[in-house]
Design a protein around this motif. Structure first.
Motif, PDB file in Angstrom:
ATOM      1  N   LYS A 183      -7.474  40.972  -8.245  1.00 40.80           N
ATOM      2  CA  LYS A 183      -7.393  41.166  -7.084  1.00 40.80           C
ATOM      3  C   LYS A 183      -7.262  39.323  -6.816  1.00 40.80           C
ATOM      4  O   LYS A 183      -7.730  39.037  -7.020  1.00 40.80           O
ATOM      5  N   PRO A 184      -6.219  40.022  -5.337  1.00 36.63           N
ATOM      6  CA  PRO A 184      -6.828  38.353  -4.582  1.00 36.63           C
ATOM      7  C   PRO A 184      -7.768  39.003  -3.887  1.00 36.63           C
ATOM      8  O   PRO A 184      -9.445  39.185  -3.521  1.00 36.63           O
ATOM      9  N   GLY A 192      -2.915  44.393  -3.561  1.00 40.69           N
ATOM     10  CA  GLY A 192      -2.828  43.448  -4.044  1.00 40.69           C
ATOM     11  C   GLY A 192      -3.260  43.941  -5.911  1.00 40.69           C
ATOM     12  O   GLY A 192      -3.623  42.846  -6.361  1.00 40.69           O
ATOM     13  N   SER A 194      -4.769  45.110  -9.181  1.00 36.29           N
ATOM     14  CA  SER A 194      -3.807  46.655 -10.438  1.00 36.29           C
ATOM     15  C   SER A 194      -5.366  46.230 -11.190  1.00 36.29           C
ATOM     16  O   SER A 194      -6.230  45.567 -11.619  1.00 36.29           O
ATOM     17  N   LEU A 208       1.042  39.442  -8.256  1.00 37.72           N
ATOM     18  CA  LEU A 208       1.134  40.157  -7.805  1.00 37.72           C
ATOM     19  C   LEU A 208       0.108  39.445  -6.765  1.00 37.72           C
ATOM     20  O   LEU A 208       0.104  39.152  -5.235  1.00 37.72           O
ATOM     21  N   ALA A 209      -1.269  39.818  -7.273  1.00 36.43           N
ATOM     22  CA  ALA A 209      -2.424  39.330  -6.599  1.00 36.43           C
ATOM     23  C   ALA A 209      -1.955  38.109  -6.078  1.00 36.43           C
ATOM     24  O   ALA A 209      -2.668  37.257  -4.875  1.00 36.43           O
ATOM     25  N   SER A 211       0.559  36.821  -4.793  1.00 33.16           N
ATOM     26  CA  SER A 211       1.291  36.790  -3.787  1.00 33.16           C
ATOM     27  C   SER A 211       0.780  37.357  -2.400  1.00 33.16           C
ATOM     28  O   SER A 211       1.311  36.764  -1.733  1.00 33.16           O
ATOM     29  N   PHE A 212      -0.647  37.927  -2.316  1.00 38.66           N
ATOM     30  CA  PHE A 212      -1.539  37.732  -1.118  1.00 38.66           C
ATOM     31  C   PHE A 212      -2.586  36.787  -1.563  1.00 38.66           C
ATOM     32  O   PHE A 212      -3.012  36.577   0.168  1.00 38.66           O
TER      33      PHE A 212
END
Length: 363
Positions: A183-184, A192, A194, A208-209, A211-212
């Motif tokens: 996680k972010p 964000g 997963s 994904l994380a 990206s935030f």
């Protein structure tokens, strides 16, 4: 009696923008109009502050997936030491000053101390944690290290920053076990996040994380019941009854929280073994104080089968949507939605008046 002008600040330059719109609508609808005059201040996704009218300030209000801010409004700002005087960016406004701000901003650029610092410079009392408590509550890395230092039980975690070597899945699993969460560090509402089960999903989750946020957390999966406690107060806070979340999804995702009304069953109060509720309430208060929180906070915890409780995180501006836990927990504790808003505003003004009495000059 002169009504208190409450600036409801919502929206924001954050991935949690839409959640904030839903929360703001609920607060605006529930606030006591006999005592308060709400002033709508929406922040669009570019960061512009807009003065909203009481009608049509939101679009697609009945669709959580499409709700948006009506941006055809007057851009405004506050100046340092303005005492809440609203200034128009484009021309003169005859709107007076707000007496207190109610930020309902979830995520970065709103819940992380930025807006709180801005309001302090403008000399405006505001609901919720101050600059320090907000920043701590937003950064899960710093939060967890402070909790660990305070002797509050938490799960295992690792931290990665952008640019450093990404450990292999097997390396992470050897420390945290599998599955684990990615996680972010500075994001909420499960944006964000997963749940990683294997090598195949690991790198996509990390990407994904990142990206935030420029910093991400890898957290162990804790096999336990998800319980929550709402906290209310400044120096002598109170704890609500304990609630339990029973997600119908793989975990309590963004969709389950805000888009799917059947995404989870909220059991309030939770059915718990003897003494567990009191233990969770005590942990919630200890967490609130250890993290310099004020006004309000929701403490999320895990209850393991052996009776151990682990603190997951604090939310210093928890959701106020119609399916959010924070107002529901207080309603079950005997405080209605309008009463809760009233208490939060009173707490904000009390703290502001107390801070005003502090010396600002040695000579």
């Amino acid at each position: 009696m002169k009504k208190i002008k409450v600036g409801i600040i919502f929206g924001g330059k954050s991935a949690e923008h839409e959640v904030s719109l839903q929360s703001a609508k609920n607060v605006f609808d529930a606030i006591d109009r006999e005592k308060y005059e709400p002033v709508l201040i929406g922040i669009d996704k570019t960061g512009r502050w807009l003065l909203g009218a009481s009608d049509h300030y939101l679009l697609n209000v009945d669709d959580p997936g499409q709700i948006s801010l009506n941006i055809v409004r007057n851009p405004i700002t506050f100046a340092p030491e303005s005492n809440g005087e609203i200034c128009s960016v484009e021309g003169q406004l005859d709107n007076g000053a707000i007496d207190v701000a109610f930020p309902i901003l979830h995520g970065p650029m709103g819940e992380d101390g930025t807006v709180q610092g801005f309001l302090r410079l403008a000399n405006v009392p505001f609901v919720g944690a101050g600059v320090l408590g907000s920043a701590i509550g937003m950064d899960k890395d710093v939060m967890k290290r402070l909790l660990r230092d305070a002797g509050i039980p938490i799960g295992k975690f690792l931290v990665l920053t952008d640019g450093e070597r990404i450990p292999r899945f097997s390396e992470v699993a050897s420390v945290l076990g599998a599955p684990f969460f990615v996680k972010p560090a500075n994001m909420g509402s499960s944006v964000g996040v997963s749940k990683v089960h294997d090598e195949a999903s690991y790198l996509a989750a990390v990407e994904l994380a990142f990206s935030f946020d420029v910093k991400i957390l890898l957290e162990e999966f804790i096999d336990g019941r998800e319980i929550e406690c709402a906290v209310l107060g400044n120096r002598d806070p109170l704890a609500s009854v304990i609630g339990e979340i029973k997600p119908s999804h793989d975990f309590y995702s963004y969709d389950a929280k805000y888009l799917d009304e059947k995404g989870a069953v909220l059991e309030i109060p939770a059915v718990l073994p003897a003494g567990v509720a009191e233990q969770a309430q005590d942990l919630a208060i200890r967490t609130f104080k250890a993290l310099s929180a004020e006004g309000l906070g929701r403490i999320d915890m895990f209850l393991k089968a052996n009776g151990e409780i682990l603190v997951n995180e604090i939310n210093t501006i928890p959701g106020f949507t119609k399916i959010s836990m924070y107002p529901k927990l207080w309603e079950a504790s005997g405080i209605s939605y309008p009463e809760l808003i009233d208490k939060l505003i009173i707490l904000a003004i009390e703290r502001f008046e107390k801070e005003k009495r502090l010396k600002t000059s040695f000579l």
